[in-house]
Design a protein around this motif. Sequence first.
Motif, PDB file in Angstrom:
ATOM      1  N   UNK A 164      -3.722  -2.313  -7.683  1.00 16.37           N
ATOM      2  CA  UNK A 164      -3.425  -0.945  -6.873  1.00 16.37           C
ATOM      3  C   UNK A 164      -3.039   0.148  -7.965  1.00 16.37           C
ATOM      4  N   UNK A 165      -3.246   1.288  -7.570  1.00 14.19           N
ATOM      5  CA  UNK A 165      -2.874   2.616  -8.615  1.00 14.19           C
ATOM      6  C   UNK A 165      -1.374   2.598  -8.229  1.00 14.19           C
ATOM      7  N   UNK A 166      -0.991   3.360  -9.137  1.00 13.43           N
ATOM      8  CA  UNK A 166       0.797   3.643  -9.466  1.00 13.43           C
ATOM      9  C   UNK A 166       1.459   3.789  -8.096  1.00 13.43           C
ATOM     10  N   UNK A 167       0.781   5.029  -7.227  1.00 10.32           N
ATOM     11  CA  UNK A 167       1.421   5.293  -6.050  1.00 10.32           C
ATOM     12  C   UNK A 167       1.490   4.551  -5.164  1.00 10.32           C
ATOM     13  N   UNK A 168       0.283   3.507  -5.024  1.00  8.71           N
ATOM     14  CA  UNK A 168       0.360   2.331  -4.074  1.00  8.71           C
ATOM     15  C   UNK A 168       1.316   1.294  -4.284  1.00  8.71           C
ATOM     16  N   UNK A 169       1.206   1.102  -5.561  1.00 11.39           N
ATOM     17  CA  UNK A 169       2.323  -0.224  -6.173  1.00 11.39           C
ATOM     18  C   UNK A 169       3.442   0.371  -5.796  1.00 11.39           C
ATOM     19  N   UNK A 170       3.927   1.711  -6.094  1.00  9.40           N
ATOM     20  CA  UNK A 170       5.455   2.053  -5.740  1.00  9.40           C
ATOM     21  C   UNK A 170       5.612   1.711  -4.394  1.00  9.40           C
ATOM     22  N   UNK A 171       4.677   2.117  -3.306  1.00  9.16           N
ATOM     23  CA  UNK A 171       4.751   2.008  -1.877  1.00  9.16           C
ATOM     24  C   UNK A 171       4.962   0.385  -1.522  1.00  9.16           C
ATOM     25  N   UNK A 172       3.960  -0.327  -2.313  1.00 13.32           N
ATOM     26  CA  UNK A 172       4.092  -1.610  -1.972  1.00 13.32           C
ATOM     27  C   UNK A 172       5.207  -2.434  -2.461  1.00 13.32           C
ATOM     28  N   UNK A 173       6.054  -1.861  -3.322  1.00  7.29           N
ATOM     29  CA  UNK A 173       7.415  -2.245  -3.863  1.00  7.29           C
ATOM     30  C   UNK A 173       8.381  -2.207  -2.693  1.00  7.29           C
ATOM     31  N   UNK A 174       8.495  -1.085  -1.937  1.00 10.27           N
ATOM     32  CA  UNK A 174       9.251  -0.843  -0.863  1.00 10.27           C
ATOM     33  C   UNK A 174       8.521  -1.797   0.332  1.00 10.27           C
TER      34      UNK A 174
END
Length: 547
Positions: A126-136
């Motif tokens: 995943x790209x950074x933005x998606x990975x940040x959202x995935x973390x939540x």
Amino acid sequence: MDSQHWRATITAAQSGDRQALDELVAGWLPLVYNIVGRALNGHADVDDVVQETMLRAVDNLGSLRDPDSFRSWLVAIAMRQIRDRARRRTADRLEEAPAADFAELTVLRLQLEGQRREVAEAARWLDDEDRQLLSLWWLEVAGELTRRELAAAVGVTRQHAAVRVQRMKERLETSRGIVRALDGACPDLRELTGRWNGRPDSVWRKRLARHIRGCGYCGGTHETVVPAERLLVGIALVPLPVGFTLSLAFGGKTAVAATSAGWSAKLLGALTKPAVAMTAGATIVAGGAYVVTQPPDAPPPRAVVTPTATATSEPQPSATPTPTPTPTPSPSAKRKADLYGTVVDAVDRAPDPDARPAALPRRPESGITSTGGPRAVMQHRGDSVTLSGRGYVLVRWQISPHARPGGVVMPTWTGLKGKLFHVASGGSRRMDDPLPGAPNGYATGMGGPDIGYAVLPPGTQQMWQNEYFYVDGTVTLTQNERGCDYGIAVFPSDWEAVDKDVNEGPAQGAIRYGLVRDTGTDSAPVPQYVTRSTPADPATVPQRSRV
């Protein structure tokens, strides 16, 4: 532990109770570690971001008016630190490999197998933005966060959060297919990946996904694929690594840190501020009243940016089609202003819809060659096109806040050899023009409360649907999408096409006439984001460049 206990613990810590603060930090450190670790995929910066999050939480604990909102408040601080870290990191840090791959840590520490392991490993793609959202989202489906807290941390409404989560899940499912295929024995896939360095990125994700869609072997489903949310329900937090502990204690009204070898020494000196005194100047206000969650170079998405001048520059007069240089006090300053390389720093006001544009000066044209061909379309961060020759170029915008709202990270012009001018704006509308018949006149290109906003960096000129430039030499245009989703198409053009576009106004059913910026001399404006250098990260080009 129940919410009543935590409420009492938070209140006691705010009052200076040493044991309560210790318990509070120890109790919530694993949550922060999981959010940051997954968002950064175990990068070497994880320790620093986690400790900075906890430092800020301790520093601002006194500003928390409602103890019940502590968890959402803490998560918002963590997300802010993750985004601040993205702003600070240098080109060499961008390429740095993870210190401890968080996907691998998740698999090993939680002993995940089968499709649960597949989901964890898919996060690498995943790209950074998606990975940040995935973390939540991972913590939401695991029962550690609520959807309201997720939306508050991202800085959007629950409805917008649902859209963003759905799109992230689609890319996660694509990535799961890649993990599954790479575990297989497809000979064509082995040949394709022979040129791959083994590091997941968006380019190879698209290549492999394209192969899987057209491959009967890789695309075949050999077992029932369980939705990711069902696999993650009730899953535990990834345990902290050995030595990854932080103990905070009050010394009078001062927080003091006692750390293990796993933490950097700078923490010892950082926790020396009163932990309960910072209320008026707090970065995060309790209850979600104001949470900075946009990318660091953009304001929070609370409204469409209005076309007014910044504090450091004067607005151009309304309905003035050709911007004039800022008045100068002396002849020597005037001569400098006329030199090539002047950027229009003001946020120009929109001309009246019926105001005809100034005449467009005709510049020499020998033709433009483009590495992207006659119609280059750039949809993703890092896409670029190099233009060479002498002539006009059209850059056509497509803003998509319905796909992903947020701050716009502007495209940049790099490696300039020769000259580049911003000559005109057209397309019959500005991106902040209201769409006829839209509820409350919400903007066509910059979004609205029903889909989220696209927000320009402070001081950026409002964009038009079509932006025209004149190239005399060579320059590379790079798409730097990080916040709001957008695409740009780049067309070699000519003087006749530019002149026709800017003069097609309301009489032809469009919203407004265009705007001519070209003076026909070297005093014509250059783009706001242009440099002669070739930085490792094109998104770092300063806004008010001088070339």
